[in-house]
Scaffold this motif. Structure first.
Motif, PDB file in Angstrom:
ATOM      1  N   GLY A  91       0.430  -1.165  -0.062  1.00 49.40           N
ATOM      2  CA  GLY A  91      -0.241  -0.308   0.186  1.00 49.40           C
ATOM      3  C   GLY A  91       1.104   1.414   0.309  1.00 49.40           C
ATOM      4  N   GLU A  92       1.614   1.242   0.649  1.00 50.16           N
ATOM      5  CA  GLU A  92       2.649   2.465   0.698  1.00 50.16           C
ATOM      6  C   GLU A  92       3.370   2.849  -1.070  1.00 50.16           C
ATOM      7  N   PHE A  93       3.690   1.796  -0.952  1.00 48.55           N
ATOM      8  CA  PHE A  93       5.335   1.342  -2.166  1.00 48.55           C
ATOM      9  C   PHE A  93       4.110   2.330  -3.145  1.00 48.55           C
ATOM     10  N   TYR A  94       2.523   1.794  -3.462  1.00 47.24           N
ATOM     11  CA  TYR A  94       1.896   2.321  -4.518  1.00 47.24           C
ATOM     12  C   TYR A  94       1.222   3.683  -4.484  1.00 47.24           C
ATOM     13  N   CYS A 131       9.118   7.983  -8.342  1.00 41.53           N
ATOM     14  CA  CYS A 131       8.748   6.729  -7.634  1.00 41.53           C
ATOM     15  C   CYS A 131      10.063   5.603  -7.128  1.00 41.53           C
ATOM     16  N   PRO A 132      10.923   5.181  -5.989  1.00 41.78           N
ATOM     17  CA  PRO A 132      11.523   4.268  -6.774  1.00 41.78           C
ATOM     18  C   PRO A 132      11.465   3.000  -7.375  1.00 41.78           C
ATOM     19  N   PRO A 133      11.952   3.016  -8.193  1.00 41.57           N
ATOM     20  CA  PRO A 133      11.431   1.641  -9.442  1.00 41.57           C
ATOM     21  C   PRO A 133      10.600   0.282  -9.288  1.00 41.57           C
ATOM     22  N   SER A 134      11.117  -0.007  -7.929  1.00 43.63           N
ATOM     23  CA  SER A 134      10.632  -0.888  -7.337  1.00 43.63           C
ATOM     24  C   SER A 134      10.876  -1.500  -5.758  1.00 43.63           C
ATOM     25  N   PHE A 135      10.687  -2.537  -5.394  1.00 42.73           N
ATOM     26  CA  PHE A 135      10.448  -2.586  -3.691  1.00 42.73           C
ATOM     27  C   PHE A 135      10.116  -4.304  -3.360  1.00 42.73           C
ATOM     28  N   THR A 136      10.841  -4.358  -2.940  1.00 40.23           N
ATOM     29  CA  THR A 136      10.843  -5.327  -1.268  1.00 40.23           C
ATOM     30  C   THR A 136       9.310  -6.044  -0.454  1.00 40.23           C
ATOM     31  N   ARG A 137       8.416  -6.796  -0.102  1.00 44.54           N
ATOM     32  CA  ARG A 137       7.056  -6.272  -0.290  1.00 44.54           C
ATOM     33  C   ARG A 137       7.314  -6.194   1.628  1.00 44.54           C
ATOM     34  N   LEU A 138       6.428  -6.183   2.715  1.00 44.86           N
ATOM     35  CA  LEU A 138       6.576  -6.538   4.067  1.00 44.86           C
ATOM     36  C   LEU A 138       4.797  -6.441   4.162  1.00 44.86           C
ATOM     37  N   ARG A 139       4.692  -7.379   4.471  1.00 44.63           N
ATOM     38  CA  ARG A 139       3.462  -7.700   4.765  1.00 44.63           C
ATOM     39  C   ARG A 139       3.131  -8.565   6.808  1.00 44.63           C
ATOM     40  N   GLU A 140       2.525  -7.776   6.952  1.00 49.90           N
ATOM     41  CA  GLU A 140       1.554  -8.053   8.640  1.00 49.90           C
ATOM     42  C   GLU A 140       2.232  -9.636   8.997  1.00 49.90           C
ATOM     43  N   GLY A 141       3.150  -9.793  10.281  1.00 48.95           N
ATOM     44  CA  GLY A 141       3.652 -11.118  10.723  1.00 48.95           C
ATOM     45  C   GLY A 141       4.473 -11.738   9.838  1.00 48.95           C
ATOM     46  N   ASP A 142       5.247 -10.052   8.191  1.00 43.20           N
ATOM     47  CA  ASP A 142       6.753 -11.126   8.471  1.00 43.20           C
ATOM     48  C   ASP A 142       7.907 -11.033   9.216  1.00 43.20           C
ATOM     49  N   VAL A 143       9.090 -11.541   9.071  1.00 46.73           N
ATOM     50  CA  VAL A 143       9.447 -11.246  10.455  1.00 46.73           C
ATOM     51  C   VAL A 143      11.438 -11.207   9.760  1.00 46.73           C
ATOM     52  N   LEU A 144      11.546  -9.316   9.904  1.00 46.06           N
ATOM     53  CA  LEU A 144      13.107  -9.141   9.525  1.00 46.06           C
ATOM     54  C   LEU A 144      14.350  -9.915  11.176  1.00 46.06           C
ATOM     55  N   ILE A 203       7.278  -7.177  11.628  1.00 47.44           N
ATOM     56  CA  ILE A 203       6.150  -6.470  10.624  1.00 47.44           C
ATOM     57  C   ILE A 203       4.637  -6.395  11.320  1.00 47.44           C
ATOM     58  N   VAL A 204       4.269  -4.991  12.325  1.00 45.71           N
ATOM     59  CA  VAL A 204       2.482  -4.692  12.586  1.00 45.71           C
ATOM     60  C   VAL A 204       2.105  -3.284  12.124  1.00 45.71           C
ATOM     61  N   ILE A 205       1.429  -3.921  10.758  1.00 44.32           N
ATOM     62  CA  ILE A 205       0.874  -2.595  10.493  1.00 44.32           C
ATOM     63  C   ILE A 205      -0.257  -1.743  11.367  1.00 44.32           C
ATOM     64  N   GLY A 206      -0.347  -0.614  10.511  1.00 46.28           N
ATOM     65  CA  GLY A 206      -1.380   0.317  11.419  1.00 46.28           C
ATOM     66  C   GLY A 206      -1.912   0.526   9.991  1.00 46.28           C
ATOM     67  N   SER A 262      -1.515   6.141   6.946  1.00 47.03           N
ATOM     68  CA  SER A 262      -0.888   6.001   6.333  1.00 47.03           C
ATOM     69  C   SER A 262      -1.900   5.073   5.152  1.00 47.03           C
ATOM     70  N   PRO A 263      -1.948   4.507   3.597  1.00 45.41           N
ATOM     71  CA  PRO A 263      -2.741   3.205   4.170  1.00 45.41           C
ATOM     72  C   PRO A 263      -2.362   1.686   4.698  1.00 45.41           C
ATOM     73  N   GLU A 264      -0.939   1.635   4.378  1.00 48.44           N
ATOM     74  CA  GLU A 264      -0.113   0.482   5.671  1.00 48.44           C
ATOM     75  C   GLU A 264       1.066   0.750   5.646  1.00 48.44           C
ATOM     76  N   HIS A 265       0.583   1.024   7.073  1.00 51.75           N
ATOM     77  CA  HIS A 265       2.414   1.553   7.370  1.00 51.75           C
ATOM     78  C   HIS A 265       2.667   0.253   8.443  1.00 51.75           C
ATOM     79  N   ALA A 266       3.965   0.073   8.094  1.00 49.74           N
ATOM     80  CA  ALA A 266       5.049  -1.022   8.719  1.00 49.74           C
ATOM     81  C   ALA A 266       5.963  -0.177  10.262  1.00 49.74           C
ATOM     82  N   CYS A 267       4.947  -0.798  11.176  1.00 51.25           N
ATOM     83  CA  CYS A 267       6.091  -0.796  12.580  1.00 51.25           C
ATOM     84  C   CYS A 267       7.062  -2.146  12.553  1.00 51.25           C
ATOM     85  N   LEU A 268       7.959  -2.031  13.251  1.00 46.28           N
ATOM     86  CA  LEU A 268       8.946  -3.327  13.686  1.00 46.28           C
ATOM     87  C   LEU A 268       8.970  -3.306  15.189  1.00 46.28           C
ATOM     88  N   TYR A 269       8.477  -4.667  15.750  1.00 43.08           N
ATOM     89  CA  TYR A 269       8.279  -4.876  16.674  1.00 43.08           C
ATOM     90  C   TYR A 269       9.478  -6.120  17.023  1.00 43.08           C
TER      91      TYR A 269
END
Length: 367
Positions: free
Chosen positions: A125-128, A175-188, A197-200, A204-211
């Motif tokens: 959502g954020e990239f687009y 806009c940047p030309p490409s991205f690697t997608r983050l999703r709710e519950g993903d772990v980096l 990844i905790v989405i709010g 903004s549409p799909e804000h990523a927090c890191l917990y």
């Protein structure tokens, strides 16, 4: 553009003093503060009322990840080069993580990823949203936008001033030309830490927090700030959107995390008492809703511009007016969906008008 709070409400100094600020912030000059092993806090300057953004460096075994970028300015680019040379211990930059699309968080994403030949990590959502805004620059002031502001009751001179300010904004870039997608519950997994990844939503549409649950750390972006409240606004892209509904839900979700979590926000100092802060922000918006309910009972009918003037009584710049109107509409949409207001969208003026449903029943108004 950067969109932050325009009202003080219950968010004054007496509320801030209830939070705990355990770490002195760095200066916005390339200085860093070590929050924990392999986690650095630095600030980038911004030439506006909100004069800084907090950005972070996360150390992996063989390099570093950047979280949020700062504005696309020569000053910020040079600060990044200085910080990386001085503090990254000759280890490579491995990636750039952007919490959301606002340009103080993503403005240097293209430059950083190309300079260091690394991937960009964002949610879909954020990239687009960046792509949408970038592609829409050429059509600012189109018929759909003008109709949206007309339906809100905004005077045409105010609309023209807002659009001209957007055209002159120096920080909106491609806009940047490409991205690697983050999703709710993903772990980096970065170094010894696992960042979930905790989405709010709402700001903004799909804000990523890191917990990081093990270390009780939350890289919160704009989703939880200690001194201000992030702007929650409706735009012409989704005129019947419900960002306030999802903002409140996101704040409630953050209250399910460990209450002793150290919050690393995008603006202001690092703080504790995150559950209290979430409750303060929720209360702020509930009070704004009460103000609008009371206003609706005082008048026969009103439009969004009149409601905005009631909520935001001080003088506003064109960009502040755009944010204030969007935030007012977010609250009006919530009240309409909740059955507190009725909106007449078909009338001779073409301007949407709102009526209190309690007053409709009380006065037996026929619609």
């Amino acid at each position: 553009m950067k969109s932050m709070v325009l009202t003080d409400g219950p968010l004054g100094p007496e509320q801030h003093s209830l939070l705990e600020y355990p770490i002195t912030p760095p200066q916005a000059d390339g200085s860093v503060v070590e929050i924990a092993d392999g986690l650095l806090w630095l600030r980038m300057p911004m030439p506006m009322a909100l004069d800084h953004i907090n950005v972070y460096l996360l150390q992996d075994d063989d390099g570093w990840y950047i979280l949020d970028t700062g504005l696309n300015t020569e000053t910020t680019r040079q600060l990044w080069l200085t910080v990386i040379e001085k503090h990254c211990k000759s280890k490579a930059i491995k990636g750039v993580i952007c919490t959301h699309f606002h340009y103080d968080h993503s403005g240097l994403a293209t430059w950083l990823t190309q300079t260091f030949n690394v991937p960009l990590y964002m949610t879909y959502g954020e990239f687009y949203m960046i792509k949408t805004i970038s592609s829409g620059l050429a059509s600012l002031g189109n018929d759909h936008q003008l109709d949206f502001y007309h339906r809100s009751g905004l005077p045409r001179k105010d609309v023209d001033a807002m659009l001209n300010s957007c055209r002159k904004d120096p920080f909106i870039k491609l806009c940047p030309p490409s991205f690697t997608r983050l999703r709710e519950g993903d772990v980096l997994t970065i170094g010894k830490r696992r960042w979930q990844i905790v989405i709010g939503e709402g700001h903004s549409p799909e804000h990523a927090c890191l917990y990081c649950a093990e270390d009780k750390l939350l890289l919160a972006g704009d989703q939880l700030l200690p001194h201000i409240s992030s702007n929650i606004l409706v735009t012409e892209m989704e005129p019947q959107g419900q960002p306030l509904k999802y903002w409140l839900s996101s704040l409630e979700k953050l209250q399910t995390l460990d209450p002793n979590t150290l919050v690393l926000p995008a603006h202001g100092p690092v703080f504790r008492e995150m559950h209290l802060r979430a409750k303060q922000l929720i209360q702020h918006h509930l009070e704004q809703l009460d103000i609008l309910r009371a206003f609706a009972l005082q008048v026969t009918e009103f439009n969004a511009y009149q409601a905005m003037k009631h909520l935001f009584k001080r003088s506003l710049s064109p960009i502040e007016s755009m944010m204030a109107l969007g935030e007012t509409l977010a609250h009006l949409n919530w009240l309409e969906s909740n059955g507190d207001l009725f909106c007449q969208r078909t009338n001779d003026t073409g301007i949407n008008s709102y009526l209190s449903t309690d007053k409709i029943k009380e006065d037996r108004i026929t619609l």
